[in-house]
Motif scaffolding. Structure first.
Motif, mmCIF file in Angstrom:
data_model
loop_
_atom_site.group_PDB
_atom_site.id
_atom_site.type_symbol
_atom_site.label_atom_id
_atom_site.label_comp_id
_atom_site.label_asym_id
_atom_site.label_seq_id
_atom_site.Cartn_x
_atom_site.Cartn_y
_atom_site.Cartn_z
ATOM 1 N N PRO A 60 0.837 -1.214 0.000
ATOM 2 C CA PRO A 60 0.000 0.000 0.000
ATOM 3 C C PRO A 60 0.863 1.251 0.000
ATOM 4 O O PRO A 60 1.945 1.279 0.593
ATOM 5 N N GLN A 61 0.393 2.282 -0.685
ATOM 6 C CA GLN A 61 1.090 3.572 -0.690
ATOM 7 C C GLN A 61 0.516 4.528 0.356
ATOM 8 O O GLN A 61 1.140 5.547 0.671
ATOM 9 N N VAL A 62 -0.669 4.186 0.884
ATOM 10 C CA VAL A 62 -1.299 5.008 1.921
ATOM 11 C C VAL A 62 -1.814 4.084 3.012
ATOM 12 O O VAL A 62 -1.999 2.880 2.797
ATOM 13 N N SER A 63 -2.042 4.634 4.176
ATOM 14 C CA SER A 63 -2.560 3.867 5.308
ATOM 15 C C SER A 63 -4.082 3.863 5.292
ATOM 16 O O SER A 63 -4.720 4.778 4.753
ATOM 17 N N GLY A 64 -4.650 2.830 5.881
ATOM 18 C CA GLY A 64 -6.096 2.771 5.994
ATOM 19 C C GLY A 64 -6.591 1.356 6.200
ATOM 20 O O GLY A 64 -5.799 0.414 6.357
ATOM 21 N N THR A 65 -7.888 1.229 6.208
ATOM 22 C CA THR A 65 -8.532 -0.076 6.393
ATOM 23 C C THR A 65 -8.743 -0.733 5.036
ATOM 24 O O THR A 65 -9.234 -0.099 4.094
ATOM 25 N N LEU A 66 -8.357 -2.003 4.934
ATOM 26 C CA LEU A 66 -8.538 -2.748 3.695
ATOM 27 C C LEU A 66 -10.031 -3.056 3.533
ATOM 28 O O LEU A 66 -10.590 -3.897 4.232
ATOM 29 N N GLU A 67 -10.651 -2.335 2.605
ATOM 30 C CA GLU A 67 -12.100 -2.400 2.456
ATOM 31 C C GLU A 67 -12.556 -3.558 1.582
ATOM 32 O O GLU A 67 -13.560 -4.231 1.870
ATOM 33 N N LYS A 179 -2.825 -9.980 4.077
ATOM 34 C CA LYS A 179 -3.839 -9.180 4.774
ATOM 35 C C LYS A 179 -5.222 -9.524 4.244
ATOM 36 O O LYS A 179 -5.424 -9.690 3.040
ATOM 37 N N LYS A 180 -6.182 -9.617 5.141
ATOM 38 C CA LYS A 180 -7.553 -9.919 4.766
ATOM 39 C C LYS A 180 -8.411 -8.658 4.850
ATOM 40 O O LYS A 180 -7.997 -7.623 5.387
ATOM 41 N N GLN A 181 -9.611 -8.735 4.314
ATOM 42 C CA GLN A 181 -10.540 -7.613 4.347
ATOM 43 C C GLN A 181 -10.799 -7.177 5.793
ATOM 44 O O GLN A 181 -11.040 -7.994 6.677
ATOM 45 N N GLY A 182 -10.706 -5.859 6.026
ATOM 46 C CA GLY A 182 -10.888 -5.318 7.358
ATOM 47 C C GLY A 182 -9.593 -5.051 8.093
ATOM 48 O O GLY A 182 -9.594 -4.399 9.147
ATOM 49 N N SER A 183 -8.469 -5.527 7.555
ATOM 50 C CA SER A 183 -7.177 -5.315 8.204
ATOM 51 C C SER A 183 -6.719 -3.876 8.002
ATOM 52 O O SER A 183 -7.024 -3.226 6.988
ATOM 53 N N LEU A 193 1.320 -6.808 0.870
ATOM 54 C CA LEU A 193 -0.041 -7.330 0.778
ATOM 55 C C LEU A 193 -0.048 -8.681 0.065
ATOM 56 O O LEU A 193 -0.745 -9.616 0.453
ATOM 57 N N THR A 194 0.733 -8.788 -0.989
ATOM 58 C CA THR A 194 0.887 -10.043 -1.728
ATOM 59 C C THR A 194 2.074 -9.879 -2.671
ATOM 60 O O THR A 194 2.691 -8.810 -2.722
ATOM 61 N N GLN A 195 2.352 -10.923 -3.391
ATOM 62 C CA GLN A 195 3.407 -10.873 -4.402
ATOM 63 C C GLN A 195 2.808 -11.290 -5.740
ATOM 64 O O GLN A 195 2.043 -12.245 -5.835
ATOM 65 N N LEU A 196 3.163 -10.552 -6.769
ATOM 66 C CA LEU A 196 2.630 -10.794 -8.105
ATOM 67 C C LEU A 196 3.762 -11.264 -9.005
ATOM 68 O O LEU A 196 4.801 -10.611 -9.098
#
Length: 374
Positions: A60-67, A179-183, A193-196
Motif C-alpha cells: 500500500p502507498q497510503v494507510s487505511g482499512t482494507l475495504e 492481509k484480509k478484508q478489514g485489516s 499485501l501479496t506478491q505478483l
C-alpha cells in the motif's frame, strides 16, 4: 615259486588301487574387447530455484482499512486490474479540503488584482503615492503563489486518493494474501499485501563451482562470456518429481562475480512457460551437457570397485590378465569416461570379473562390438 605268485598278486592289487592323475582345467573363455576413444557427452545436474521473469511485491502507498479484496490467491490478473481497495473516505475529504483551499486562493488573487486596478490610476494622477500600488502588487503575487501551493495540495490529495485503489502493476499470478478484508494496512508494514509473479517466462537460477565453471566455459568457442553464451546448447530442467520439463531453456546470464562465502557463481537459464505450469518458488535441477573429445570409454560392467578405486582386467602376454586401476572422469549411459589407466587399443575383459585374479590365464573371446558400443 609260491613266493613269486604272492608278490605278483600284491603288485597287481597295488596297481589296481592307484588313482589316475586329474587333467589340468581349461582356461575360462571370457569376452574381451578393445578400449576405444571418441566424442562423448556427459550430463551434470545442479540444484536450481525458479522465479518468474517479474516478481513484484504489492504494497500500500497510503494507510487505511482494507475495504475490499477483489482477487483470490493464485488468480491470474492483468496489468491495471484492481486487486485491493482501501477505505477512501479520509482521502476524499482531504481532496475536498484541498480544492476548497485552492478556490479560496483563487478568490484572494481576484481581490488582489482588483486592488491593483483600483490604485493604478490614482498613482498615475498622483493622488496617492506609489507605495500603496507596490504593496497591492506584492499582495497579488502572494495570492498567485498561494494558488500554486493550493494546486500542489490538490494534486497530492488526488494522488493519495488514487492510491486507495491498488491495481496490478504487471500481468501475473497472485501469491498468498497476507492481509484480509478489514485489516489495517500501511506503507511501513513489514510484509507486503501479496506478491505478483509474471511467469510467462521463468528464470531458473543455479550455481557453478569454480572448477565446474572453468570446464563449462572452456567447452565452447568465443572470446568473451557473451560470445560463449551464444554457443551454449539448450539445457534441461528436472522437476521435483524427477520428470523433465517439456521445454528446453537457454543460459542467458552469468553473474559478475563469485560468492566469497560459497566459492560459486550464479548462472541463470530462461525457460518459456506458456501454460503457467512453473511458478515462482518451485525448485528443481538444471541438467547441463558437457562434451568430451577423444576420451576413452569403458563399460561399467567391465569394471570392479575395491576401496573406492575402480579396476579393469587388461589382457597381457600369454593371455594373462592384469588388474589395472583406472581414473574415471564421468559417466555416459552405461559407460565410464576414463582419463588414464588404460589406453586406446588395450584389450580388457568384459564379464566374469568376479572369478578372476591377478595373473590368471583366460581364453579370450573377441566381442562383436568395441567397448564404446557395449
Amino acid at each position: 615259486m609260491k613266493s613269486i605268485l604272492i608278490f605278483s598278486a600284491m603288485f597287481l592289487l597295488a596297481c589296481s588301487n592307484k588313482t589316475p592323475q586329474a587333467a589340468a582345467p581349461a582356461p575360462p573363455a571370457l569376452p574381451v574387447a578393445s578400449v576405444v576413444s571418441g566424442t562423448e557427452t556427459t550430463f551434470q545436474e545442479y540444484p536450481a530455484s525458479i522465479e518468474g521473469s517479474v516478481n513484484v511485491e504489492v504494497r500500500p502507498q497510503v494507510s487505511g482499512t482494507l475495504e475490499k479484496v477483489y482477487v483470490d490467491e493464485g488468480a491470474y490478473v492483468k496489468a491495471g486490474q484492481p486487486i485491493f481497495k482501501i477505505n477512501d473516505q479520509p482521502y476524499r475529504a482531504s481532496l475536498n479540503n484541498a480544492l476548497a483551499a485552492q478556490h479560496s486562493a483563487e478568490a484572494s488573487l481576484i481581490n488582489a488584482q482588483l486592488e491593483v486596478e483600483r490604485l493604478t490610476p490614482l498613482v498615475q494622477n498622483k493622488v496617492i503615492s506609489d507605495f500603496q500600488l507596490k504593496s497591492a502588487k506584492a499582495t497579488a503575487l502572494v495570492a498567485k503563489a498561494n494558488i500554486e501551493q493550493a494546486k500542489a495540495n490538490v494534486s497530492t490529495a488526488s494522488i493519495n486518493l488514487g492510491y486507495t485503489l491498488i491495481k496490478a502493476p504487471v500481468s501475473g499470478y497472485i501469491g498468498r494474501l497476507i492481509k484480509k478484508q478489514g485489516s489495517l494496512v500501511a506503507p511501513v508494514d513489514a510484509e507486503a499485501l501479496t506478491q505478483l509473479s509474471d511467469v510467462h517466462d521463468v528464470h531458473v537460477y543455479f550455481a557453478l563451482g569454480e572448477k565446474d565453471f572453468v570446464n563449462f566455459k572452456d567447452q565452447y568457442p568465443g572470446q568473451t562470456l557473451s560470445d560463449k553464451l551464444k554457443q551454449l546448447p539448450a539445457v534441461s530442467l528436472i522437476l521435483a518429481d524427477d520428470t523433465e520439463y517439456g521445454t528446453k531453456g537457454r543460459v542467458d546470464v552469468i553473474d559478475g562475480q563469485f560468492d566469497k562465502n560459497t566459492g560459486a557463481i550464479t548462472v541463470r537459464a530462461k525457460f518459456a512457460n506458456p501454460l503457467g505450469l512453473l511458478r515462482s518458488g518451485n525448485t528443481g535441477r538444471i541438467r547441463l551437457s558437457l562434451q568430451h573429445n577423444n576420451t576413452l570409454v569403458v563399460p561399467q560392467s567391465a569394471t570392479i570397485e575395491v576401496q573406492d578405486k575402480i579396476f579393469v582386467y587388461a589382457l597381457a602376454d600369454s593371455n594373462k590378465v592384469k588388474k589395472q586401476a583406472i581414473s574415471v572422469i564421468g559417466k555416459t549411459g552405461t559407460n565410464y569416461l576414463v582419463k588414464d589407466g588404460v589406453k586406446a587399443g588395450d584389450q580388457i575383459v568384459l564379464s566374469g570379473l568376479d572369478r578372476l585374479q591377478e595373473g590368471a590365464v583366460i581364453a579370450p573371446q573377441k566381442a562383436t562390438d568395441k567397448v564404446a558400443k557395449n
